[in-house]
Design a protein around this motif. Structure first.
Motif, PDB file in Angstrom:
ATOM      1  N   VAL A 235       0.847  -1.201   0.000  1.00 27.08           N
ATOM      2  CA  VAL A 235       0.000   0.000   0.000  1.00 27.08           C
ATOM      3  C   VAL A 235       0.881   1.249   0.000  1.00 27.08           C
ATOM      4  O   VAL A 235       0.643   2.194  -0.758  1.00 27.08           O
ATOM      5  CB  VAL A 235      -0.968   0.005   1.209  1.00 27.08           C
ATOM      6  N   LYS A 238       2.638   1.549  -3.526  1.00 18.65           N
ATOM      7  CA  LYS A 238       1.718   1.921  -4.600  1.00 18.65           C
ATOM      8  C   LYS A 238       1.166   3.333  -4.392  1.00 18.65           C
ATOM      9  O   LYS A 238       0.795   3.998  -5.360  1.00 18.65           O
ATOM     10  CB  LYS A 238       0.564   0.907  -4.680  1.00 18.65           C
ATOM     11  N   THR A 239       1.087   3.761  -3.141  1.00 18.85           N
ATOM     12  CA  THR A 239       0.647   5.133  -2.891  1.00 18.85           C
ATOM     13  C   THR A 239       1.714   6.116  -3.362  1.00 18.85           C
ATOM     14  O   THR A 239       1.391   7.146  -3.966  1.00 18.85           O
ATOM     15  CB  THR A 239       0.328   5.355  -1.401  1.00 18.85           C
ATOM     16  N   ILE A 240       2.977   5.792  -3.106  1.00 18.46           N
ATOM     17  CA  ILE A 240       4.067   6.656  -3.587  1.00 18.46           C
ATOM     18  C   ILE A 240       3.986   6.766  -5.116  1.00 18.46           C
ATOM     19  O   ILE A 240       4.005   7.865  -5.670  1.00 18.46           O
ATOM     20  CB  ILE A 240       5.446   6.103  -3.169  1.00 18.46           C
ATOM     21  N   GLU A 241       3.846   5.620  -5.769  1.00 16.34           N
ATOM     22  CA  GLU A 241       3.731   5.635  -7.234  1.00 16.34           C
ATOM     23  C   GLU A 241       2.526   6.449  -7.674  1.00 16.34           C
ATOM     24  O   GLU A 241       2.589   7.217  -8.631  1.00 16.34           O
ATOM     25  CB  GLU A 241       3.571   4.204  -7.771  1.00 16.34           C
TER      26      GLU A 241
ATOM     27  N   ALA B 215      -3.762   1.101  -4.406  1.00 13.16           N
ATOM     28  CA  ALA B 215      -3.587   2.497  -3.989  1.00 13.16           C
ATOM     29  C   ALA B 215      -3.248   3.383  -5.189  1.00 13.16           C
ATOM     30  O   ALA B 215      -3.755   4.504  -5.321  1.00 13.16           O
ATOM     31  CB  ALA B 215      -2.488   2.596  -2.933  1.00 13.16           C
ATOM     32  N   LYS B 216      -2.427   2.842  -6.076  1.00 18.37           N
ATOM     33  CA  LYS B 216      -1.989   3.587  -7.261  1.00 18.37           C
ATOM     34  C   LYS B 216      -3.184   3.984  -8.128  1.00 18.37           C
ATOM     35  O   LYS B 216      -3.301   5.126  -8.570  1.00 18.37           O
ATOM     36  CB  LYS B 216      -1.059   2.668  -8.056  1.00 18.37           C
ATOM     37  N   LEU B 219      -5.461   6.582  -6.580  1.00 22.69           N
ATOM     38  CA  LEU B 219      -4.941   7.946  -6.718  1.00 22.69           C
ATOM     39  C   LEU B 219      -5.080   8.476  -8.140  1.00 22.69           C
ATOM     40  O   LEU B 219      -4.998   9.679  -8.372  1.00 22.69           O
ATOM     41  CB  LEU B 219      -3.498   8.010  -6.239  1.00 22.69           C
ATOM     42  N   VAL B 235      -1.772   3.927   6.547  1.00 23.19           N
ATOM     43  CA  VAL B 235      -0.515   3.913   5.790  1.00 23.19           C
ATOM     44  C   VAL B 235      -0.700   4.686   4.485  1.00 23.19           C
ATOM     45  O   VAL B 235       0.143   5.502   4.107  1.00 23.19           O
ATOM     46  CB  VAL B 235      -0.046   2.462   5.511  1.00 23.19           C
ATOM     47  N   THR B 239       1.183   8.175   3.747  1.00 30.65           N
ATOM     48  CA  THR B 239       2.105   8.174   2.608  1.00 30.65           C
ATOM     49  C   THR B 239       1.788   9.350   1.683  1.00 30.65           C
ATOM     50  O   THR B 239       2.693  10.025   1.186  1.00 30.65           O
ATOM     51  CB  THR B 239       2.033   6.846   1.832  1.00 30.65           C
ATOM     52  N   VAL B 243       4.604  12.023   0.840  1.00 34.41           N
ATOM     53  CA  VAL B 243       5.078  12.359  -0.507  1.00 34.41           C
ATOM     54  C   VAL B 243       4.800  13.836  -0.774  1.00 34.41           C
ATOM     55  O   VAL B 243       5.624  14.530  -1.377  1.00 34.41           O
ATOM     56  CB  VAL B 243       4.412  11.472  -1.588  1.00 34.41           C
TER      57      VAL B 243
END
Lengths: 352, 352
Positions: A235, A238-241, B215-216, B219, B235, B239, B243
């Motif tokens: 999670v 993939k959130t960073i991405e 998550a990706k 977003l 999380v 995140t 970021v």
């Protein structure tokens, strides 16, 4: 040094893989064996306007593992697949590291089945480098292990620590446990129990354990190794991405608004490219499966030639490290005597 | 409309709280009652160069809940705390919504204890709006409930759905389950079982359930309601914040490099401010605790005046909606008959 590269894995295979291999061969002077259909590989090289140079060879094989193949069985069933053959070659010592951009699940199962884990390691873990305000950090695990035990997390901490020493060139990486607050009492039973194990390892001087960390503080650069179960680690990754690609779109909107903003874009082009690269998985190249007895790396499924080139660079670094040996030498520190439901089944997969 | 506001909660209380209340009163013409030490509140108003206008009143109380207070017991022990008094006033109908920037845990426990949950709701959930490439989405839960059952997640989906209809003005919000892949088989037992419940609700036409989401993809704007257990939801949220602040630093570096880049910064100033605001929790104002019988909202601990102003705006929207009634009317759809270990203890907290 010889790197084995799955020419058929990933969304852009074989063209981008072959192109990346050509670049890597030029840039790093390393031998590369491409596994896959010889005809397809030669055709891809021709599309790049090149013939394969000396040091860039092909191991022909007829099958390809597809995303629809059952990950757990793919390498057992498709014995002549580019991934299976590559893993077999690595096992047999016909190369120093193996890279694939194919199915993560199949690669993990195949690596565990064919190359095997370091003896005593419960589960291999995926350990990408993630960008933080303080430089890169290792996130371990990020999706290979969904259901974790406290002992798994302890092992992730150790193998992440060894990897960070090589990959980040740090003497005593700061190891932290991903949690929803810094206090010891935070998290589920898994985190609380893992915290106790990690604290013990820290007090004994085996790890530089700095406690729990929130994702937010990890991204500020608060830790060098972020230990997580595969679900929450995934999670986070993939959130960073996701935020990265969201901001890419937003920045484009800002800079393409009118002539003046386009001019502004020119003035800060390098910096913006730099940010974009920081958040781009293609730039990071590949993620090692830590805990496997020899270096196996997963390149992003959407890898382009540049990503493959960078993956080869990452594979060279892994092959040059003595990571697997280091893990083996410290294995007793990572064993809690915990018995898990999967243990019986897992035992034969270990490296004898 | 009257909003009750905890003047003593958060890192910047009471000054920024009072300043925010003054702004909100001006901007939205709503009555506000500030709970806390009268002297401190008046002094804060004086620091803003103002006296409290009509419609902005004080309910004097002597205690403050601190971050070191045990969250589970804080409102029981400190009966004259600004948070406890505010929640009591809400319960008694002396206001339409309550906002605090104080301890999340204490506010959640206090709200559950004093205002109570809608009958049949197992757990209140925190549901912030998160930024996506497709506009805002509701993330529910994001940290109130660490250990979840499939039924909790089903309830989060329903209450998130009702909330999204109001907050995002959508007729049929797309509800998705946060997972590490889109396939039905992904995730831990919790996600698999929740998936089955959500699919059933979708097939019956009660929810617009669109399946698992990474998550990706969330977003990228792939869902309007993202259902998660509190651990992985937290999380994800942290995140995003991490970021965001990482990129804020990076953008600053880029634009402050030299005279030319500073000039570029001027040309795209509005756009960059817009991105920053999108990722800034202060701009979002406050997160409601969904499932509580009356609107209780948590403002960010580091809230400044603008955040408090925006929190009041969010509280007005919650108070104007008939969310709690809607939840109550649909409660039978959200009950699976699942019995949990905590049920006996939880039952008396429900709204009788």
């Amino acid at each position: 040094m010889k790197i084995i590269l799955d020419a058929m894995g990933g969304d852009n295979a074989p063209l981008e893989i072959v192109k990346g291999a050509l670049q890597a061969h030029r840039d790093f002077g390393v031998d590369i064996v491409l596994t896959g259909r010889e005809e397809d590989i030669r055709q891809a090289a021709a599309q790049c306007g090149e013939t394969l140079p000396e040091g860039l060879t092909i191991r022909h094989c007829t099958e390809t593992i597809e995303m629809c193949d059952d990950p757990a069985l793919a390498c057992r069933r498709k014995k002549d697949a580019s991934m299976t053959v590559g893993l077999q070659m690595l096992r047999a010592g016909e190369g120093d590291a193996f890279i694939s951009a194919g199915s993560t699940g199949a690669l993990l199962s195949g690596a565990t089945l064919l190359v095997k884990r370091v003896r005593g390691i419960r589960r291999a873990a995926m350990a990408p480098l993630i960008p933080t305000a303080g430089g890169d950090a290792v996130l371990v695990d990020c999706g290979a292990n969904i259901d974790c035990t406290p002992e798994y997390l302890l092992q992730f901490a150790y193998i992440g620590n060894f990897y960070a020493r090589h990959a980040l060139k740090l003497e005593r990486p700061r190891v932290a446990l991903l949690n929803i607050g810094a206090e010891e009492s935070k998290g589920m039973a898994l985190q609380k129990e893992a915290y106790a194990l990690l604290q013990e390892a820290g007090e004994a001087g085996h790890l530089n354990f700095i406690g729990n960390i929130e994702a937010k503080d990890a991204l500020k650069g608060g830790a060098d190794v972020i230990v997580a179960d595969g679900f929450s680690g995934n999670v986070m990754l993939k959130t960073i991405e996701g935020v990265g690609s969201f901001l890419k779109v937003k920045l484009k909107d800002i800079f393409f608004k009118n002539a003046l903003t386009k001019f502004a874009a020119l003035l800060v082009k390098d910096g913006v490219t730099d940010i974009r690269d920081t958040l781009d998985p293609n730039e990071r190249g590949a993620t090692p499966f830590l805990g496997i007895a020899k270096p196996v790396l997963k390149a992003h499924g959407s890898s382009n030639a540049r990503a493959i080139r960078n993956a080869v660079r990452a594979a060279i670094a892994c092959a040059e490290s003595s990571l697997e040996q280091e893990i083996a030498e410290h294995i007793t520190l990572m064993q809690t005597g915990e018995r898990t439901a999967g243990e019986k089944e897992a035992a034969p997969k270990e490296n004898g």
